[in-house]
Design an enzyme around this catalytic site. Structure first.
Site, PDB file in Angstrom:
ATOM      1  N   GLY A  25      36.726 -97.586  81.047  1.00 53.10           N
ATOM      2  CA  GLY A  25      35.585 -97.168  80.253  1.00 53.10           C
ATOM      3  C   GLY A  25      35.663 -97.590  78.804  1.00 53.10           C
ATOM      4  O   GLY A  25      34.702 -98.107  78.235  1.00 53.10           O
TER       5      GLY A  25
ATOM      6  N   VAL B  98      45.292 -97.598  71.852  1.00 48.95           N
ATOM      7  CA  VAL B  98      44.533 -96.347  71.858  1.00 48.95           C
ATOM      8  C   VAL B  98      44.694 -95.652  73.210  1.00 48.95           C
ATOM      9  O   VAL B  98      43.884 -94.788  73.574  1.00 48.95           O
ATOM     10  CB  VAL B  98      43.034 -96.595  71.569  1.00 48.95           C
ATOM     11  CG1 VAL B  98      42.821 -97.027  70.134  1.00 48.95           C
ATOM     12  CG2 VAL B  98      42.439 -97.620  72.541  1.00 48.95           C
TER      13      VAL B  98
ATOM     14  N   ARG C   9      48.293 -94.900  75.563  1.00 50.14           N
ATOM     15  CA  ARG C   9      49.451 -94.007  75.571  1.00 50.14           C
ATOM     16  C   ARG C   9      50.568 -94.678  74.782  1.00 50.14           C
ATOM     17  O   ARG C   9      50.797 -95.884  74.903  1.00 50.14           O
ATOM     18  CB  ARG C   9      49.930 -93.741  77.005  1.00 50.14           C
ATOM     19  CG  ARG C   9      48.911 -93.144  77.930  1.00 50.14           C
ATOM     20  CD  ARG C   9      49.542 -92.537  79.183  1.00 50.14           C
ATOM     21  NE  ARG C   9      50.710 -93.238  79.679  1.00 50.14           N
ATOM     22  CZ  ARG C   9      50.683 -94.157  80.657  1.00 50.14           C
ATOM     23  NH1 ARG C   9      49.541 -94.512  81.194  1.00 50.14           N
ATOM     24  NH2 ARG C   9      51.799 -94.716  81.072  1.00 50.14           N
TER      25      ARG C   9
ATOM     26  N   ASP D 167      46.945 -95.591  67.401  1.00 46.08           N
ATOM     27  CA  ASP D 167      46.448 -94.219  67.415  1.00 46.08           C
ATOM     28  C   ASP D 167      47.367 -93.330  68.247  1.00 46.08           C
ATOM     29  O   ASP D 167      47.289 -92.113  68.162  1.00 46.08           O
ATOM     30  CB  ASP D 167      45.025 -94.163  67.993  1.00 46.08           C
ATOM     31  CG  ASP D 167      44.420 -92.775  67.869  1.00 46.08           C
ATOM     32  OD1 ASP D 167      44.393 -92.247  66.734  1.00 46.08           O
ATOM     33  OD2 ASP D 167      43.998 -92.201  68.896  1.00 46.08           O
TER      34      ASP D 167
ATOM     35  N   GLU E 124      55.735 -89.099  69.892  1.00 47.07           N
ATOM     36  CA  GLU E 124      54.536 -88.529  69.306  1.00 47.07           C
ATOM     37  C   GLU E 124      54.661 -87.013  69.285  1.00 47.07           C
ATOM     38  O   GLU E 124      54.993 -86.428  70.324  1.00 47.07           O
ATOM     39  CB  GLU E 124      53.317 -88.944  70.123  1.00 47.07           C
ATOM     40  CG  GLU E 124      52.003 -88.587  69.474  1.00 47.07           C
ATOM     41  CD  GLU E 124      50.792 -89.123  70.228  1.00 47.07           C
ATOM     42  OE1 GLU E 124      49.926 -88.289  70.593  1.00 47.07           O
ATOM     43  OE2 GLU E 124      50.723 -90.341  70.469  1.00 47.07           O
TER      44      GLU E 124
ATOM     45  N   HIS F  20      46.491 -89.869  66.551  1.00 43.58           N
ATOM     46  CA  HIS F  20      45.890 -89.585  67.854  1.00 43.58           C
ATOM     47  C   HIS F  20      44.545 -88.877  67.689  1.00 43.58           C
ATOM     48  O   HIS F  20      44.273 -87.859  68.331  1.00 43.58           O
ATOM     49  CB  HIS F  20      46.840 -88.739  68.722  1.00 43.58           C
ATOM     50  CG  HIS F  20      46.592 -88.922  70.195  1.00 43.58           C
ATOM     51  ND1 HIS F  20      47.568 -88.747  71.140  1.00 43.58           N
ATOM     52  CD2 HIS F  20      45.479 -89.268  70.884  1.00 43.58           C
ATOM     53  CE1 HIS F  20      47.067 -88.976  72.349  1.00 43.58           C
ATOM     54  NE2 HIS F  20      45.794 -89.293  72.210  1.00 43.58           N
TER      55      HIS F  20
ATOM     56  N   ALA G 184      41.453 -90.753  67.778  1.00 45.07           N
ATOM     57  CA  ALA G 184      40.359 -91.649  68.154  1.00 45.07           C
ATOM     58  C   ALA G 184      39.197 -90.865  68.749  1.00 45.07           C
ATOM     59  O   ALA G 184      38.055 -91.331  68.743  1.00 45.07           O
ATOM     60  CB  ALA G 184      40.852 -92.696  69.154  1.00 45.07           C
ATOM     61  N   ASN G 185      39.504 -89.670  69.262  1.00 44.72           N
ATOM     62  CA  ASN G 185      38.473 -88.824  69.849  1.00 44.72           C
ATOM     63  C   ASN G 185      38.598 -87.415  69.254  1.00 44.72           C
ATOM     64  O   ASN G 185      39.032 -86.477  69.919  1.00 44.72           O
ATOM     65  CB  ASN G 185      38.646 -88.781  71.370  1.00 44.72           C
ATOM     66  CG  ASN G 185      37.534 -88.029  72.057  1.00 44.72           C
ATOM     67  OD1 ASN G 185      36.400 -88.009  71.600  1.00 44.72           O
ATOM     68  ND2 ASN G 185      37.855 -87.397  73.183  1.00 44.72           N
TER      69      ASN G 185
END
Length: 311
Positions: A143, A222, A224, A248, A253, A272, A274-275
């Protein structure tokens, strides 16, 4: 076949009025988990998910794009009665936009400009590139990758895609199956890692792959953090083997404050996001409305998860 009645859909773990309005907007009837629901729209993480679903539940909507953690925690399970769906389709455009941001920042030498404290003479200015005429390898053209391709095309860039099957991706110059992924590293000018578990590859980018890239290549991740060998990436950035990295996600992490990636001028790091929540929640609400509409109409919802396949 359209159900004889409007489906009863629970929202959990709490009855959030925003999501209950989305359920109503999609043709469902909001209810509680204890009220024999036909479906469940979940709004939190796997740690809060009920150990046992009501026997009446036939569909569960998850709020995450990726389902690896849900699978590893034993939440999502193969079941002849329950259909699971992710929210991957809801966030694709937002994450693709962020990937483009990171790529443009690198190609246009934004880190060097932001670090400057005086007007740099032209002879000492950083090398500024362009995406016009460039070829971008999209590793994992699901997607997010498919949403990114037209964005790149609008800037005059071409896309090469890598997918699990190798079936043609709309808008891509060529699509490679994962078995031929080694062919793409010397071909593209830059790379965007947007793969999920669907590629069946634990680590996509290591020392060998970085060495095969052009010295001006930017690598954007973007997906994992563990898809990229962090030590190999740091070495490549320090030596100039590649142009830079836009990250990102990282491994580890959160990235420790003393990690060398923070000090490298050719690394752009975002935490992290991006969303981010201000964009994620409205997108998820729209996704819920669409999938409730489909469920209420007897149609297959978007983003069906195959627990046995792992995605």
């Amino acid at each position: 076949m359209t159900p004889e009645r409007a489906p009863r859909i629970a929202v959990g773990p709490e009855r959030d009025p925003r999501f209950e309005r989305a359920v109503t907007g999609g043709g469902g009837v909001p209810c509680g988990l204890e009220e024999t629901p036909d479906a469940l729209v979940w709004t939190a993480g796997p740690q809060d998910f009920p150990e046992v679903l009501p026997a009446s539940v036939r569909w569960v909507q998850l709020p995450s794009a990726g389902v690896e953690y849900w699978l590893s925690q034993g939440v999502v399970k193969a079941h002849p009665r329950v259909t699971w769906t992710s929210a991957a389709a809801a966030y694709s455009t937002t994450v693709a936009e962020h990937a483009l941001l990171l790529l443009l920042a690198g190609v246009r030498a934004l880190p060097a400009h932001l670090a400057a404290t005086s007007w740099t003479p032209e002879s000492l200015a950083p090398v500024v590139g362009t995406l016009r005429g460039a070829t971008v390898g999209i590793i994992g053209a699901g997607g997010v990758g498919r949403a990114l391709i037209p964005m790149l095309a609008a800037l005059g860039a071409r896309a090469l895609a890598v997918t699990r099957s190798g079936r043609p991706v709309p808008g891509a110059l060529e699509t490679f199956p994962v078995e031929r992924i080694d062919e793409i590293w010397p071909l593209a000018d830059h790379f965007v890692i947007s793969a999920t578990a669907t590629l069946d590859v634990e680590q996509l980018v290591g020392a060998t792959e970085l060495a095969a890239m052009k010295s001006t290549a930017w690598v954007v991740n973007v997906a994992r953090g563990d898809l990229v060998d962090t030590d190999a990436l740091v070495a490549a950035l320090r030596s100039g083997a590649i142009g830079g990295a836009g990250l990102d996600v990282t491994d580890p992490e959160p990235l420790p404050e003393d990690h060398p990636l923070w000090t490298l001028p050719n690394a752009v790091i975002t935490p992290h996001d991006a969303n981010p929540p201000p964009l994620r929640i409205p997108a998820y609400l729209e996704h819920v409305i669409e999938n409730v509409t489909r469920f209420a109409s007897g149609l297959v919802p978007i983003g069906v998860v195959d627990p046995s396949a792992g995605y």
